[in-house]
Design a protein around this motif. Structure first.
Motif, PDB file in Angstrom:
ATOM      1  N   ARG A 119     -17.572  17.441 -27.835  1.00 49.12           N
ATOM      2  CA  ARG A 119     -18.998  17.093 -27.739  1.00 49.12           C
ATOM      3  C   ARG A 119     -19.695  17.276 -29.079  1.00 49.12           C
ATOM      4  NH1 ARG A 119     -18.663  19.626 -22.799  1.00 49.12           N
ATOM      5  NH2 ARG A 119     -19.593  21.542 -23.589  1.00 49.12           N
ATOM      6  N   ILE A 120     -19.404  18.367 -29.765  1.00 45.91           N
ATOM      7  CA  ILE A 120     -20.003  18.611 -31.082  1.00 45.91           C
ATOM      8  C   ILE A 120     -19.555  17.539 -32.060  1.00 45.91           C
ATOM      9  CG2 ILE A 120     -20.073  20.187 -33.056  1.00 45.91           C
ATOM     10  CD1 ILE A 120     -19.849  22.502 -30.981  1.00 45.91           C
ATOM     11  N   ALA A 121     -18.274  17.209 -32.061  1.00 41.93           N
ATOM     12  CA  ALA A 121     -17.756  16.173 -32.964  1.00 41.93           C
ATOM     13  C   ALA A 121     -18.447  14.844 -32.693  1.00 41.93           C
ATOM     14  CB  ALA A 121     -16.245  16.035 -32.809  1.00 41.93           C
ATOM     15  N   SER A 122     -18.634  14.527 -31.441  1.00 44.66           N
ATOM     16  CA  SER A 122     -19.295  13.286 -31.066  1.00 44.66           C
ATOM     17  C   SER A 122     -20.738  13.270 -31.562  1.00 44.66           C
ATOM     18  CB  SER A 122     -19.240  13.123 -29.542  1.00 44.66           C
ATOM     19  OG  SER A 122     -19.799  11.910 -29.159  1.00 44.66           O
ATOM     20  N   ALA A 123     -21.436  14.381 -31.376  1.00 43.78           N
ATOM     21  CA  ALA A 123     -22.823  14.466 -31.853  1.00 43.78           C
ATOM     22  C   ALA A 123     -22.896  14.363 -33.369  1.00 43.78           C
ATOM     23  CB  ALA A 123     -23.455  15.781 -31.373  1.00 43.78           C
ATOM     24  N   LEU A 124     -21.972  15.006 -34.057  1.00 46.19           N
ATOM     25  CA  LEU A 124     -21.967  14.940 -35.522  1.00 46.19           C
ATOM     26  C   LEU A 124     -21.693  13.529 -36.016  1.00 46.19           C
ATOM     27  CD1 LEU A 124     -20.033  18.239 -36.315  1.00 46.19           C
ATOM     28  CD2 LEU A 124     -22.451  17.767 -36.771  1.00 46.19           C
ATOM     29  N   ALA A 125     -20.939  12.761 -35.230  1.00 44.29           N
ATOM     30  CA  ALA A 125     -20.639  11.378 -35.603  1.00 44.29           C
ATOM     31  C   ALA A 125     -21.774  10.433 -35.210  1.00 44.29           C
ATOM     32  CB  ALA A 125     -19.339  10.941 -34.938  1.00 44.29           C
ATOM     33  N   GLY A 126     -22.779  10.956 -34.480  1.00 43.44           N
ATOM     34  CA  GLY A 126     -23.898  10.130 -34.058  1.00 43.44           C
ATOM     35  C   GLY A 126     -23.635   9.373 -32.775  1.00 43.44           C
ATOM     36  N   ASP A 127     -22.598   9.790 -32.044  1.00 44.00           N
ATOM     37  CA  ASP A 127     -22.257   9.138 -30.774  1.00 44.00           C
ATOM     38  C   ASP A 127     -22.952   9.858 -29.623  1.00 44.00           C
ATOM     39  OD1 ASP A 127     -20.570   7.451 -32.162  1.00 44.00           O
ATOM     40  OD2 ASP A 127     -18.810   8.699 -31.827  1.00 44.00           O
ATOM     41  N   PHE A 128     -24.227   9.587 -29.460  1.00 46.08           N
ATOM     42  CA  PHE A 128     -24.997  10.230 -28.396  1.00 46.08           C
ATOM     43  C   PHE A 128     -24.957   9.350 -27.149  1.00 46.08           C
ATOM     44  CE2 PHE A 128     -26.957  11.573 -32.399  1.00 46.08           C
ATOM     45  CZ  PHE A 128     -26.831  12.948 -32.264  1.00 46.08           C
ATOM     46  N   GLU A 129     -24.825   9.983 -26.011  1.00 46.12           N
ATOM     47  CA  GLU A 129     -24.831   9.232 -24.759  1.00 46.12           C
ATOM     48  C   GLU A 129     -26.245   8.729 -24.502  1.00 46.12           C
ATOM     49  OE1 GLU A 129     -23.107  11.062 -21.342  1.00 46.12           O
ATOM     50  OE2 GLU A 129     -21.506  11.979 -22.520  1.00 46.12           O
ATOM     51  N   ARG A 130     -26.317   7.511 -24.083  1.00 54.57           N
ATOM     52  CA  ARG A 130     -27.608   6.906 -23.738  1.00 54.57           C
ATOM     53  C   ARG A 130     -27.895   7.204 -22.268  1.00 54.57           C
ATOM     54  NH1 ARG A 130     -28.332   6.098 -28.661  1.00 54.57           N
ATOM     55  NH2 ARG A 130     -27.540   4.324 -29.791  1.00 54.57           N
ATOM     56  N   GLY A 131     -29.063   7.714 -21.986  1.00 55.27           N
ATOM     57  CA  GLY A 131     -29.384   8.094 -20.631  1.00 55.27           C
ATOM     58  C   GLY A 131     -30.178   7.104 -19.977  1.00 55.27           C
TER      59      GLY A 131
END
Length: 115
Positions: free
Chosen positions: A103-115
Protein backbone atom coordinates in the motif's frame (compact mmCIF):
# COMPACT_ATOMS: atom_id res chain seq x y z
CA UNK A 1 35.14 -20.52 -9.75
CA UNK A 2 37.64 -19.02 -7.37
CA UNK A 3 36.18 -16.42 -4.98
CA UNK A 4 39.05 -14.06 -5.87
CA UNK A 5 37.23 -13.39 -9.14
CA UNK A 6 34.19 -12.04 -7.32
CA UNK A 7 36.27 -9.68 -5.17
CA UNK A 8 38.76 -8.61 -7.84
CA UNK A 9 38.90 -5.06 -9.18
CA UNK A 10 37.74 -1.63 -8.19
CA UNK A 11 34.31 -0.97 -6.77
CA UNK A 12 33.16 0.31 -10.16
CA UNK A 13 34.46 -2.83 -11.91
CA UNK A 14 32.75 -5.09 -9.40
CA UNK A 15 29.51 -3.11 -9.74
CA UNK A 16 29.60 -3.65 -13.51
CA UNK A 17 30.46 -7.33 -13.05
CA UNK A 18 27.53 -7.75 -10.67
CA UNK A 19 25.20 -6.06 -13.15
CA UNK A 20 26.45 -8.37 -15.90
CA UNK A 21 25.80 -11.44 -13.73
CA UNK A 22 22.36 -10.11 -12.87
CA UNK A 23 21.57 -9.34 -16.49
CA UNK A 24 22.58 -12.89 -17.42
CA UNK A 25 20.23 -14.17 -14.68
CA UNK A 26 23.15 -15.54 -12.66
CA UNK A 27 21.67 -14.21 -9.44
CA UNK A 28 23.96 -16.25 -7.22
CA UNK A 29 27.05 -14.86 -8.97
CA UNK A 30 25.65 -11.34 -8.73
CA UNK A 31 24.99 -11.80 -5.02
CA UNK A 32 28.55 -13.03 -4.42
CA UNK A 33 29.97 -9.87 -5.97
CA UNK A 34 27.43 -7.54 -4.38
CA UNK A 35 27.75 -8.90 -0.84
CA UNK A 36 31.37 -7.76 -0.68
CA UNK A 37 30.54 -4.45 -2.31
CA UNK A 38 27.72 -3.75 0.15
CA UNK A 39 30.12 -4.47 3.02
CA UNK A 40 32.50 -1.84 1.65
CA UNK A 41 29.89 0.82 0.88
CA UNK A 42 26.94 0.07 3.17
CA UNK A 43 25.55 3.58 2.78
CA UNK A 44 24.91 3.19 -0.96
CA UNK A 45 21.40 2.12 -1.92
CA UNK A 46 22.11 0.88 -5.46
CA UNK A 47 24.33 -2.10 -4.61
CA UNK A 48 22.17 -3.09 -1.63
CA UNK A 49 18.98 -2.95 -3.70
CA UNK A 50 20.51 -5.04 -6.48
CA UNK A 51 21.76 -7.50 -3.84
CA UNK A 52 18.22 -7.76 -2.46
CA UNK A 53 16.89 -8.37 -5.96
CA UNK A 54 19.53 -11.06 -6.56
CA UNK A 55 18.53 -12.75 -3.31
CA UNK A 56 14.84 -12.49 -4.25
CA UNK A 57 15.35 -14.04 -7.68
CA UNK A 58 17.46 -16.86 -6.23
CA UNK A 59 14.75 -17.56 -3.61
CA UNK A 60 16.88 -16.47 -0.67
CA UNK A 61 13.95 -14.54 0.69
CA UNK A 62 15.11 -13.98 4.27
CA UNK A 63 18.31 -12.40 2.99
CA UNK A 64 16.35 -10.27 0.52
CA UNK A 65 14.06 -9.16 3.31
CA UNK A 66 16.98 -8.18 5.55
CA UNK A 67 18.59 -6.03 2.85
CA UNK A 68 15.28 -4.40 1.92
CA UNK A 69 14.51 -3.58 5.55
CA UNK A 70 17.86 -1.76 5.84
CA UNK A 71 16.97 0.35 2.80
CA UNK A 72 13.43 1.12 4.00
CA UNK A 73 14.70 2.01 7.47
CA UNK A 74 17.16 4.50 5.99
CA UNK A 75 14.81 5.84 3.33
CA UNK A 76 11.14 5.19 4.14
CA UNK A 77 10.00 6.66 0.81
CA UNK A 78 12.18 4.41 -1.37
CA UNK A 79 9.35 3.18 -3.58
CA UNK A 80 11.01 0.19 -5.22
CA UNK A 81 12.43 -1.16 -1.94
CA UNK A 82 8.92 -0.98 -0.44
CA UNK A 83 7.46 -2.81 -3.42
CA UNK A 84 10.16 -5.50 -3.31
CA UNK A 85 9.77 -5.90 0.46
CA UNK A 86 6.03 -6.41 0.01
CA UNK A 87 6.58 -9.00 -2.72
CA UNK A 88 9.28 -10.74 -0.69
CA UNK A 89 6.94 -11.00 2.28
CA UNK A 90 4.18 -12.32 0.01
CA UNK A 91 6.44 -15.08 -1.29
CA UNK A 92 7.08 -16.07 2.33
CA UNK A 93 3.34 -16.34 2.96
CA UNK A 94 3.28 -13.24 5.16
CA UNK A 95 0.41 -11.52 3.36
CA UNK A 96 -0.69 -9.22 6.18
CA UNK A 97 2.81 -7.77 6.59
CA UNK A 98 3.19 -7.52 2.83
CA UNK A 99 -0.01 -5.52 2.35
CA UNK A 100 1.22 -2.58 4.43
CA UNK A 101 4.38 -2.23 2.34
CA UNK A 102 2.53 -2.72 -0.94
CA UNK A 103 0.00 0.00 0.00
CA UNK A 104 2.82 2.42 0.85
CA UNK A 105 4.63 1.57 -2.40
CA UNK A 106 1.45 2.17 -4.34
CA UNK A 107 0.88 5.53 -2.66
CA UNK A 108 4.48 6.57 -3.28
CA UNK A 109 4.03 5.72 -6.95
CA UNK A 110 0.87 7.86 -7.06
CA UNK A 111 -1.44 4.89 -7.56
CA UNK A 112 -4.32 6.01 -5.37
CA UNK A 113 -7.60 4.13 -5.47
CA UNK A 114 -10.43 6.20 -6.83
CA UNK A 115 -13.46 6.11 -4.58
Amino acid sequence: MDSVYYDHGTQAERWERARMFFGAKDYTGAARVLAGLVEEVPEQTGPRLLLARAYYHSARLRRAEAELRVIVERDPVEHYARLMLGRTLQRQGRQEEAEAHLRIASALAGDFERG
